[in-house]
Design a protein around this motif. Structure first.
Motif, mmCIF file in Angstrom:
data_model
loop_
_atom_site.group_PDB
_atom_site.id
_atom_site.type_symbol
_atom_site.label_atom_id
_atom_site.label_comp_id
_atom_site.label_asym_id
_atom_site.label_seq_id
_atom_site.Cartn_x
_atom_site.Cartn_y
_atom_site.Cartn_z
ATOM 1 N N ARG A 172 0.826 -1.211 0.000
ATOM 2 C CA ARG A 172 0.000 0.000 0.000
ATOM 3 C C ARG A 172 0.857 1.257 0.000
ATOM 4 O O ARG A 172 0.569 2.225 -0.722
ATOM 5 N N LYS A 173 1.936 1.251 0.764
ATOM 6 C CA LYS A 173 2.814 2.417 0.844
ATOM 7 C C LYS A 173 3.499 2.680 -0.491
ATOM 8 O O LYS A 173 3.534 3.820 -0.976
ATOM 9 N N VAL A 174 4.031 1.632 -1.100
ATOM 10 C CA VAL A 174 4.737 1.796 -2.379
ATOM 11 C C VAL A 174 3.764 2.210 -3.481
ATOM 12 O O VAL A 174 4.072 3.074 -4.314
ATOM 13 N N SER A 175 2.573 1.604 -3.510
ATOM 14 C CA SER A 175 1.610 1.953 -4.555
ATOM 15 C C SER A 175 1.131 3.394 -4.394
ATOM 16 O O SER A 175 0.878 4.083 -5.389
ATOM 17 N N GLU A 176 1.036 3.889 -3.162
ATOM 18 C CA GLU A 176 0.677 5.293 -2.934
ATOM 19 C C GLU A 176 1.746 6.218 -3.506
ATOM 20 O O GLU A 176 1.437 7.202 -4.195
ATOM 21 N N GLU A 177 3.016 5.912 -3.245
ATOM 22 C CA GLU A 177 4.113 6.726 -3.775
ATOM 23 C C GLU A 177 4.109 6.730 -5.301
ATOM 24 O O GLU A 177 4.308 7.767 -5.936
ATOM 25 N N ARG A 178 3.858 5.579 -5.887
ATOM 26 C CA ARG A 178 3.867 5.467 -7.342
ATOM 27 C C ARG A 178 2.658 6.163 -7.962
ATOM 28 O O ARG A 178 2.749 6.735 -9.056
ATOM 29 N N LEU A 179 1.524 6.133 -7.278
ATOM 30 C CA LEU A 179 0.335 6.814 -7.780
ATOM 31 C C LEU A 179 0.540 8.326 -7.788
ATOM 32 O O LEU A 179 0.177 9.010 -8.756
#
Length: 240
Positions: A172-179
């Protein structure tokens, strides 16, 4: 620019467990603008790959699930020519698949297990990356051209570790940064909505300059009830 008589095409965007479904339902009730919800991969899975768990899907199967979800979203939105509220958008379809290659999805997966997966399934992994790159271009182009307003829900709520969802806090943390990086790349103007559901709904209505058709508290209550009965009852696979 869209004509004044047309309602806007709104996206409630964010990663896993950020409250997209709840807000899209509540905002629809408060504004009268219809909302669309793409089926989850787990809902699509039994029809495409009977007897297969989401965790055990191959790279090719995961991509097929993402494409099917994207196709169903496009069809649903195409039928709403006068505006809609979308629970997520194709950026999520691409994001979830591509982030799996970085973090894995389950809590027990880490950088070492992901490296081993890549080595063990090198050809499949390589093919998946190439196909995913094509999907990425399609999803980004659609998102850029199709929507008028992006409401972004940041990661504020605790991650629900229910033992079923194919994700983890790291995912969730990585996907938030990438989004967030994707928004910048596409030069999308996003409106962050923070706080609990009533606060987020109030901020969205203020931005749209819309008086709610029903009280905010009532919209939130009905939305929570719909989510509980319709969306939270999806049968989740048992992990072994």
């Amino acid at each position: 620019m869209r004509c004044p008589e047309h309602k806007p095409r709104i996206v409630i965007s964010g990663t896993y467990c950020t409250g997209k479904t709840s807000l899209s339902l509540a905002l629809s009730l408060a504004t009268g603008i219809p909302t669309t919800h793409a089926p989850t991969m787990r809902e699509i899975l039994p029809g495409l790959f009977p007897g297969t768990s989401l965790k055990d899907c191959s790279y090719a199967q995961l991509l097929r699930l993402g494409m099917e979800r994207f196709e169903r979203r496009v069809h649903a939105e195409a039928s709403l020519s006068t505006g809609f509220i979308s629970d997520g958008c194709p950026l999520q379809e691409w994001l979830y698949g591509s982030t799996r290659l970085i973090t894995g999805a389950y809590p027990e997966e880490n950088s070492w297990t992901m490296l081993w997966k890549k080595i063990k399934n090198y050809r499949q992994h390589q093919d998946f990356e190439l196909l995913l790159a094509g999907f990425e271009k399609m999803a980004k182009t659609y998102a850029k051209k199709r929507y008028d307003i992006f409401f972004h829900l940041p990661v504020e709520f605790p991650f629900v570790e229910d033992g079923h969802r194919p994700t983890s806090e790291r995912f969730r943390k990585v996907s938030e940064e990438r989004l967030l990086a994707c928004y910048n790349e596409l030069q999308l103007e996003t409106i962050p909505l923070t706080g609990d559901l009533p606060e987020r709904l109030g901020k969205a209505l203020d931005h749209l300059n819309v008086q709610p058709k029903i009280p905010i508290s009532q919209a939130v209550s009905i939305a929570n009830d719909i989510k509980l009965k319709k969306f939270d009852q999806v049968q989740l696979e048992r992990r072994v």
